[in-house]
Design a protein around this motif. Structure first.
Motif, PDB file in Angstrom:
ATOM      1  N   PHE A  69       0.832  -1.201   0.000  1.00 33.63           N
ATOM      2  CA  PHE A  69       0.000   0.000   0.000  1.00 33.63           C
ATOM      3  C   PHE A  69       0.872   1.260   0.000  1.00 33.63           C
ATOM      4  CE2 PHE A  69      -2.211   3.364   2.369  1.00 33.63           C
ATOM      5  CZ  PHE A  69      -3.338   3.504   1.586  1.00 33.63           C
ATOM      6  N   VAL A  70       1.855   1.284   0.907  1.00 36.46           N
ATOM      7  CA  VAL A  70       2.746   2.446   1.008  1.00 36.46           C
ATOM      8  C   VAL A  70       3.600   2.577  -0.255  1.00 36.46           C
ATOM      9  CG1 VAL A  70       4.698   3.437   2.276  1.00 36.46           C
ATOM     10  CG2 VAL A  70       2.791   2.423   3.524  1.00 36.46           C
ATOM     11  N   GLN A  71       4.167   1.468  -0.693  1.00 40.59           N
ATOM     12  CA  GLN A  71       5.031   1.509  -1.882  1.00 40.59           C
ATOM     13  C   GLN A  71       4.289   2.025  -3.100  1.00 40.59           C
ATOM     14  OE1 GLN A  71       6.479  -2.516  -1.928  1.00 40.59           O
ATOM     15  NE2 GLN A  71       8.457  -1.944  -1.034  1.00 40.59           N
ATOM     16  N   GLU A  72       3.035   1.580  -3.259  1.00 39.11           N
ATOM     17  CA  GLU A  72       2.220   2.030  -4.389  1.00 39.11           C
ATOM     18  C   GLU A  72       2.006   3.544  -4.341  1.00 39.11           C
ATOM     19  OE1 GLU A  72       0.321   0.865  -7.078  1.00 39.11           O
ATOM     20  OE2 GLU A  72       1.763  -0.772  -7.009  1.00 39.11           O
ATOM     21  N   ALA A  73       1.588   4.019  -3.170  1.00 42.22           N
ATOM     22  CA  ALA A  73       1.310   5.446  -3.016  1.00 42.22           C
ATOM     23  C   ALA A  73       2.556   6.270  -3.299  1.00 42.22           C
ATOM     24  CB  ALA A  73       0.804   5.722  -1.594  1.00 42.22           C
ATOM     25  N   VAL A  74       3.650   5.829  -2.709  1.00 42.28           N
ATOM     26  CA  VAL A  74       4.898   6.576  -2.800  1.00 42.28           C
ATOM     27  C   VAL A  74       5.481   6.548  -4.218  1.00 42.28           C
ATOM     28  CG1 VAL A  74       7.294   6.375  -2.037  1.00 42.28           C
ATOM     29  CG2 VAL A  74       5.464   6.397  -0.346  1.00 42.28           C
ATOM     30  N   ALA A  75       5.420   5.381  -4.850  1.00 41.98           N
ATOM     31  CA  ALA A  75       5.977   5.261  -6.201  1.00 41.98           C
ATOM     32  C   ALA A  75       5.170   6.098  -7.199  1.00 41.98           C
ATOM     33  CB  ALA A  75       6.005   3.799  -6.632  1.00 41.98           C
ATOM     34  N   ARG A  76       3.847   6.111  -7.028  1.00 38.11           N
ATOM     35  CA  ARG A  76       3.008   6.903  -7.932  1.00 38.11           C
ATOM     36  C   ARG A  76       3.237   8.390  -7.737  1.00 38.11           C
ATOM     37  NH1 ARG A  76      -1.958   3.779  -9.839  1.00 38.11           N
ATOM     38  NH2 ARG A  76      -1.387   1.673  -9.259  1.00 38.11           N
ATOM     39  N   ALA A  77       3.376   8.809  -6.479  1.00 37.25           N
ATOM     40  CA  ALA A  77       3.647  10.218  -6.204  1.00 37.25           C
ATOM     41  C   ALA A  77       4.999  10.618  -6.796  1.00 37.25           C
ATOM     42  CB  ALA A  77       3.617  10.475  -4.698  1.00 37.25           C
ATOM     43  N   ALA A  78       5.972   9.709  -6.695  1.00 33.15           N
ATOM     44  CA  ALA A  78       7.305   9.981  -7.239  1.00 33.15           C
ATOM     45  C   ALA A  78       7.231  10.143  -8.755  1.00 33.15           C
ATOM     46  CB  ALA A  78       8.265   8.850  -6.869  1.00 33.15           C
ATOM     47  N   ARG A  79       6.443   9.270  -9.392  1.00 34.96           N
ATOM     48  CA  ARG A  79       6.292   9.347 -10.848  1.00 34.96           C
ATOM     49  C   ARG A  79       5.664  10.685 -11.243  1.00 34.96           C
ATOM     50  NH1 ARG A  79       3.037   4.549 -12.449  1.00 34.96           N
ATOM     51  NH2 ARG A  79       4.484   3.507 -11.039  1.00 34.96           N
ATOM     52  N   GLN A  80       4.676  11.095 -10.447  1.00 33.14           N
ATOM     53  CA  GLN A  80       3.999  12.368 -10.708  1.00 33.14           C
ATOM     54  C   GLN A  80       4.982  13.537 -10.627  1.00 33.14           C
ATOM     55  OE1 GLN A  80       0.783  12.777 -11.624  1.00 33.14           O
ATOM     56  NE2 GLN A  80       1.064  15.001 -11.752  1.00 33.14           N
ATOM     57  N   ALA A  81       5.808  13.546  -9.575  1.00 29.06           N
ATOM     58  CA  ALA A  81       6.791  14.617  -9.405  1.00 29.06           C
ATOM     59  C   ALA A  81       7.773  14.615 -10.569  1.00 29.06           C
ATOM     60  CB  ALA A  81       7.519  14.452  -8.072  1.00 29.06           C
ATOM     61  N   LYS A  82       8.198  13.415 -10.970  1.00 27.59           N
ATOM     62  CA  LYS A  82       9.151  13.309 -12.076  1.00 27.59           C
ATOM     63  C   LYS A  82       8.553  13.821 -13.377  1.00 27.59           C
ATOM     64  CE  LYS A  82      12.935  10.393 -11.306  1.00 27.59           C
ATOM     65  NZ  LYS A  82      13.780   9.317 -11.831  1.00 27.59           N
ATOM     66  N   SER A  83       7.268  13.538 -13.571  1.00 34.89           N
ATOM     67  CA  SER A  83       6.617  13.987 -14.809  1.00 34.89           C
ATOM     68  C   SER A  83       6.556  15.519 -14.857  1.00 34.89           C
ATOM     69  CB  SER A  83       5.212  13.387 -14.920  1.00 34.89           C
ATOM     70  OG  SER A  83       4.325  14.062 -14.045  1.00 34.89           O
ATOM     71  N   GLU A  84       6.646  16.134 -13.680  1.00 37.22           N
ATOM     72  CA  GLU A  84       6.664  17.599 -13.632  1.00 37.22           C
ATOM     73  C   GLU A  84       8.092  18.137 -13.521  1.00 37.22           C
ATOM     74  OE1 GLU A  84       3.963  18.958 -10.552  1.00 37.22           O
ATOM     75  OE2 GLU A  84       2.461  17.484 -11.139  1.00 37.22           O
ATOM     76  N   ASP A  85       9.063  17.220 -13.706  1.00 32.19           N
ATOM     77  CA  ASP A  85      10.484  17.587 -13.655  1.00 32.19           C
ATOM     78  C   ASP A  85      10.910  18.214 -12.335  1.00 32.19           C
ATOM     79  OD1 ASP A  85      11.666  16.637 -15.914  1.00 32.19           O
ATOM     80  OD2 ASP A  85      10.960  18.293 -17.170  1.00 32.19           O
ATOM     81  N   LEU A  86      10.348  17.713 -11.235  1.00 34.30           N
ATOM     82  CA  LEU A  86      10.713  18.251  -9.929  1.00 34.30           C
ATOM     83  C   LEU A  86      11.587  17.240  -9.170  1.00 34.30           C
ATOM     84  CD1 LEU A  86       7.270  19.839  -9.056  1.00 34.30           C
ATOM     85  CD2 LEU A  86       9.401  21.060  -9.556  1.00 34.30           C
TER      86      LEU A  86
END
Lengths: 131, 89
Positions: B44-61
């Motif tokens: 559960f945690v890994q999913e949430a965290v990995a998706r948030a990380a992908r989102q940040a990366k897609s915004e180049d942050l």
């Protein structure tokens, strides 16, 4: 354990998991993000606990077992596969433990006397070999 | 025992977390079920965290922030009632 300590324990593990993902993806997590994930995880446990209790009660059990956890994971195919696989690993490692214990017990009872229970299976095997 | 690599929740912690919310205090959790629940929470945690990380990366942050987490929460695989909960609260 107090509620604060419990929350701190969740926060700590979430922090470690974030660190792993951070290293893997080459990205950082803000402290607020880690705190928020911890909060969400903590409240998620309420949903999990209530569902598990209901599943067990529906099956007229007072102990929550692995079948209940599988039901909890049912909504996501990949999660269900993962949990089912873990469940099978657990079951087979339990089986191994039992097997070891049984062998140990057999060795111990052999030391004392050869029991009939052990002699009989051996005869059964030799009979099979003859036919 | 099960694979010991990586961070994970302690069984004792998960057991206490669950017992906080049981209505019937006599209810128990089998050892295997508890082990599976530690896996469940980890995923559960890994999913949430990995998706948030992908989102940040897609915004180049370079840093994952609350806004990224908020954006990906509705995509998480588990939490019957989660979206309902956020709607009402």
């Amino acid at each position: 354990m107090s509620l604060e300590r419990l929350k701190a324990a969740v926060h700590y593990t979430v922090g470690c998991l974030c660190q792993e993902v951070a290293e893997e993806k080459g990205i950082e997590f803000s402290k607020q993000t880690i705190a928020a994930v911890s909060e969400i995880t903590f409240s998620q446990c309420e949903i999990f606990a209530k569902d598990l209790e209901m599943f067990a009660r529906h099956a007229k059990r007072s102990t929550i077992n692995t079948e209940d956890v599988k039901l909890l994971a049912r909504r996501s195919r990949s999660l269900l596969n993962y949990i089912t696989q873990k469940s099978e690993e657990l079951a087979s490692s339990n089986q191994e433990q039992k097997e070891k214990k049984r062998k140990k017990n057999m060795a111990a009872s052999k030391g004392r006397k050869t029991s009939e229970a052990q002699v009989q299976p051996m005869m059964a095997v030799s009979e099979e070999l003859n036919t | 025992m099960a694979t010991e690599e990586g961070a994970r929740f302690k069984k004792d912690t998960v057991n206490k977390l669950l017992h906080l919310h049981f209505k019937d205090e006599r209810i128990k959790v089998s050892a295997d079920a508890l082990q599976l629940m530690t896996e469940m929470l980890k995923v559960f945690v890994q999913e949430a965290v990995a998706r948030a990380a992908r989102q940040a990366k897609s915004e180049d942050l370079p840093t994952v922030d609350l806004e990224h987490l908020e954006k990906v929460l509705p995509q998480l695989p588990i939490y019957p009632g989660r979206s309902f909960g956020t709607l009402t609260s």
